[in-house]
Design a protein around this motif. Structure first.
Motif, PDB file in Angstrom:
ATOM      1  N   ARG A  42       0.750  -1.245   0.269  1.00  0.00           N
ATOM      2  CA  ARG A  42       0.072  -0.028  -0.080  1.00  0.00           C
ATOM      3  C   ARG A  42       0.994   1.225  -0.284  1.00  0.00           C
ATOM      4  NH1 ARG A  42      -5.291   0.712   4.443  1.00  0.00           N
ATOM      5  NH2 ARG A  42      -6.086   2.631   3.380  1.00  0.00           N
ATOM      6  N   GLN A  43       1.959   1.241  -0.749  1.00  0.00           N
ATOM      7  CA  GLN A  43       2.636   2.421  -1.005  1.00  0.00           C
ATOM      8  C   GLN A  43       2.260   3.656  -1.937  1.00  0.00           C
ATOM      9  OE1 GLN A  43       6.435   0.551  -2.046  1.00  0.00           O
ATOM     10  NE2 GLN A  43       7.164   0.623  -0.067  1.00  0.00           N
ATOM     11  N   LEU A  44       1.400   3.489  -2.535  1.00  0.00           N
ATOM     12  CA  LEU A  44       0.721   4.294  -3.523  1.00  0.00           C
ATOM     13  C   LEU A  44      -0.319   5.039  -2.998  1.00  0.00           C
ATOM     14  CD1 LEU A  44       0.265   1.966  -6.630  1.00  0.00           C
ATOM     15  CD2 LEU A  44       2.113   3.250  -6.146  1.00  0.00           C
TER      16      LEU A  44
ATOM     17  N   ASP B 200       6.473   9.582  -9.689  1.00  0.00           N
ATOM     18  CA  ASP B 200       7.388   9.155  -8.893  1.00  0.00           C
ATOM     19  C   ASP B 200       7.090   9.293  -7.312  1.00  0.00           C
ATOM     20  OD1 ASP B 200       9.428   8.403 -10.792  1.00  0.00           O
ATOM     21  OD2 ASP B 200      10.121  10.485 -11.167  1.00  0.00           O
ATOM     22  N   ASP B 201       6.035   9.996  -7.072  1.00  0.00           N
ATOM     23  CA  ASP B 201       5.755  10.332  -5.878  1.00  0.00           C
ATOM     24  C   ASP B 201       4.405   9.534  -5.297  1.00  0.00           C
ATOM     25  OD1 ASP B 201       7.430  12.492  -5.185  1.00  0.00           O
ATOM     26  OD2 ASP B 201       6.452  13.877  -6.326  1.00  0.00           O
ATOM     27  N   GLY B 202       4.077   8.737  -6.314  1.00  0.00           N
ATOM     28  CA  GLY B 202       3.032   7.661  -5.898  1.00  0.00           C
ATOM     29  C   GLY B 202       1.535   8.194  -6.307  1.00  0.00           C
ATOM     30  N   TYR B 203       1.289   9.378  -6.828  1.00  0.00           N
ATOM     31  CA  TYR B 203       0.168   9.953  -7.174  1.00  0.00           C
ATOM     32  C   TYR B 203      -0.487   9.524  -8.596  1.00  0.00           C
ATOM     33  CZ  TYR B 203       0.561  13.086  -3.335  1.00  0.00           C
ATOM     34  OH  TYR B 203       0.693  13.690  -2.035  1.00  0.00           O
ATOM     35  N   PRO B 204      -1.767   9.099  -8.653  1.00  0.00           N
ATOM     36  CA  PRO B 204      -2.138   8.675 -10.038  1.00  0.00           C
ATOM     37  C   PRO B 204      -2.209   9.570 -10.961  1.00  0.00           C
ATOM     38  CG  PRO B 204      -3.960   8.607  -8.088  1.00  0.00           C
ATOM     39  CD  PRO B 204      -2.845   9.010  -7.623  1.00  0.00           C
ATOM     40  N   TYR B 205      -2.129   9.031 -12.074  1.00  0.00           N
ATOM     41  CA  TYR B 205      -2.256  10.393 -13.157  1.00  0.00           C
ATOM     42  C   TYR B 205      -2.880   9.587 -14.446  1.00  0.00           C
ATOM     43  CZ  TYR B 205       2.001   8.100 -15.476  1.00  0.00           C
ATOM     44  OH  TYR B 205       2.872   7.435 -16.257  1.00  0.00           O
ATOM     45  N   GLY B 206      -3.170   8.296 -14.415  1.00  0.00           N
ATOM     46  CA  GLY B 206      -3.982   7.858 -15.755  1.00  0.00           C
ATOM     47  C   GLY B 206      -4.021   6.432 -15.826  1.00  0.00           C
ATOM     48  N   ILE B 207      -4.823   6.073 -16.866  1.00  0.00           N
ATOM     49  CA  ILE B 207      -4.863   4.606 -17.242  1.00  0.00           C
ATOM     50  C   ILE B 207      -3.840   4.087 -17.922  1.00  0.00           C
ATOM     51  CG2 ILE B 207      -6.490   3.060 -18.601  1.00  0.00           C
ATOM     52  CD1 ILE B 207      -8.650   4.927 -17.518  1.00  0.00           C
ATOM     53  N   LEU B 208      -3.379   2.900 -17.897  1.00  0.00           N
ATOM     54  CA  LEU B 208      -2.335   2.235 -18.655  1.00  0.00           C
ATOM     55  C   LEU B 208      -2.914   1.866 -19.810  1.00  0.00           C
ATOM     56  CD1 LEU B 208       0.554   0.796 -18.700  1.00  0.00           C
ATOM     57  CD2 LEU B 208      -0.580  -1.185 -17.974  1.00  0.00           C
ATOM     58  N   ARG B 209      -2.432   2.238 -20.971  1.00  0.00           N
ATOM     59  CA  ARG B 209      -2.673   1.940 -22.264  1.00  0.00           C
ATOM     60  C   ARG B 209      -1.587   1.297 -23.131  1.00  0.00           C
ATOM     61  NH1 ARG B 209      -7.753   4.548 -22.949  1.00  0.00           N
ATOM     62  NH2 ARG B 209      -8.260   6.056 -21.357  1.00  0.00           N
ATOM     63  N   ASP B 210      -1.973   0.703 -24.132  1.00  0.00           N
ATOM     64  CA  ASP B 210      -1.040   0.387 -25.252  1.00  0.00           C
ATOM     65  C   ASP B 210      -0.647   1.325 -26.275  1.00  0.00           C
ATOM     66  OD1 ASP B 210      -2.814   0.591 -27.311  1.00  0.00           O
ATOM     67  OD2 ASP B 210      -3.074  -1.814 -27.654  1.00  0.00           O
TER      68      ASP B 210
ATOM     69  N   VAL C 128       2.507   1.011 -11.195  1.00  0.00           N
ATOM     70  CA  VAL C 128       1.273   0.719 -11.797  1.00  0.00           C
ATOM     71  C   VAL C 128       0.810  -0.454 -10.898  1.00  0.00           C
ATOM     72  CG1 VAL C 128       0.293  -0.548 -14.018  1.00  0.00           C
ATOM     73  CG2 VAL C 128       2.182   0.950 -14.259  1.00  0.00           C
ATOM     74  N   ALA C 129      -0.521  -0.478 -10.667  1.00  0.00           N
ATOM     75  CA  ALA C 129      -1.322  -1.069  -9.864  1.00  0.00           C
ATOM     76  C   ALA C 129      -2.354  -1.729 -10.880  1.00  0.00           C
ATOM     77  CB  ALA C 129      -2.169  -0.401  -8.821  1.00  0.00           C
TER      78      ALA C 129
END
Length: 417
Positions: free
Chosen positions: A81-83, A180-190, A118-119
């Motif tokens: 739970r580091q994110l 790098d600081d663990g904050y979410p910024y978007g969805i993983l896409r190809d 990535v989670a």
């Protein structure tokens, strides 16, 4: 363990006990073996619903609580739970989030060394569901002080998934990228901008029981559509319309039994009993065809051919098949989803009647319960002394619909002479 529970409850208990440690163990919160999918909690729930043993509850509850707290990032050296999003990940302990080796977004994460950032969806979803199982257990044991902890975790993890994982345009839940600081910024896409999570991972908020009505409808559509997840031999691990789907994939483009077991149980929780039966019957027929032909217990099945593949003695993956067979073909069996807690359960000696005192912890408008009775009779079904609707899937196999179930009640099934 789930497979053993069909034949020998004592051996199933031994299997569960092999994975837990003494409360307060400073060396290991649990025994980690393979993919960190906490199947032990589901085995525990299954054993309780079979036995109603308070001794079993009292022994395993503190051990499973310790296991849960580590997986939820709340105990010892846990790094799950580091994110800052409160989404969980277990990459530090194993490469595999859900047992699905070449599952496309998982492969991408490792290939590009994105484990820190990535989670997936499954880990947080599983934590929600096992927190709900522990909530039910703490309630049964009278450990009321523990309930607020689970309720708070469930709310926190639910908010994390809903706020960060849902892709409205695609209509499913997603792997989430962090800085790098663990904050979410978007969805993983190809590389073409397509959401990378076009597979079973995207459906796990259904298993957790945290989806809105619209989300349920869109996820169910993909699971049931033969253009997407459904095939002639069961549910594909990856959507057939995904650009990264492979016809010769291992987990990317094949049918495996274990995750279908989770979906099957969830369909009972959602009142989707007909689809649950379709999943189980398709899996049973598929298994029977291959085993009759080769006498092998293969890992997975190829969608194009319907044939078994992989290691030919992977016996543990037959557990879902055993559970499905018992649920629909063994008289004296009562089966429901994850939101039902059996306080008492009594079949008559010839399986011509059943009385079960049940507690319901979910929030669905209706659920399904499967009761396998003596096939030589017809039956009357009542819930809290009111007639309950049911359909007979097979002689003596009753798929019962309980609407507006409330928090608890008594299920009575009696033969009509």
């Amino acid at each position: 363990g789930l497979g053993l529970s069909v034949f020998d409850v004592e051996r199933a208990i031994d299997c569960l006990n092999a994975y837990v440690t003494e409360p307060g163990d400073t060396h290991a919160a649990f025994i980690h073996h393979g993919s960190p999918v906490p199947v032990q909690f589901y085995l525990f729930l299954e054993l309780w619903n079979r036995t109603q043993s308070k001794e079993l509850l009292q022994y395993f509850y503190p051990r499973l609580k310790q296991y849960y707290e580590f997986l939820a990032g709340k105990l010892g050296s846990s790094t799950t739970r580091q994110l800052k999003s409160n989404l969980l990940k277990t990459w530090d302990y194993f490469y595999n989030s859900g047992g699905w080796d070449d599952y496309p977004p998982q492969v991408y994460v490792h290939k590009n060394r994105l484990e820190k950032y990535v989670a997936p969806v499954i880990t947080t979803s599983q934590c929600i569901r096992i927190a709900k199982i522990l909530y039910m257990t703490a309630s049964a044991l009278g450990y009321m002080d523990d309930l607020s902890e689970y309720a708070e975790d469930i709310a926190t993890f639910t908010q994390a998934i809903q706020e960060h994982c849902w892709d409205e345009e695609a209509g499913y839940f997603s792997y989430v990228c962090h800085d790098d600081d663990g904050y979410p910024y978007g969805i993983l896409r190809d590389q073409n901008g397509v959401n990378y999570n076009m597979g079973l991972d995207r459906t796990y908020p259904l298993v957790a029981g945290i989806c809105s009505k619209e989300q349920k409808e869109r996820l169910l559509h993909s699971l049931m559509s033969d253009k997407h997840m459904w095939t002639d031999i069961g549910i594909s691990t990856v959507d057939k319309s995904a650009p990264y789907y492979k016809v010769d994939g291992y987990w990317n483009g094949a049918v495996w039994m274990p995750h279908q077991w989770f979906i099957w149980k969830t369909m009972l929780d959602m009142g989707m009993g007909d689809f649950a039966y379709k999943i189980a019957k398709t899996g049973l027929d598929l298994w029977e065809r291959e085993v009759s032909r080769t006498y092998h217990c293969f890992e997975h099945f190829i969608i194009q051919s319907g044939r078994g593949a992989g290691w030919h003695q992977f016996g543990g993956l037959s557990s879902p098949v055993l559970c499905w067979f018992e649920a629909y073909f063994r008289p004296g069996t009562l089966t429901f989803g994850f939101d039902v807690w059996a306080e008492e359960k009594r079949f008559s000696s010839c399986n011509t009647s059943l009385t079960a005192k049940l507690k319901y912890y979910g929030n669905e408008e209706s659920i399904n319960i499967i009761a396998v009775m003596n096939p030589d009779y017809k039956y009357r079904v009542k819930w809290n002394d009111s007639e309950a609707r049911y359909k007979e899937l097979l002689p003596g196999v009753l798929q019962i619909e309980l609407s507006k179930i409330g928090s608890e009640g008594v299920l009575n099934i009696e033969s009509m002479r």
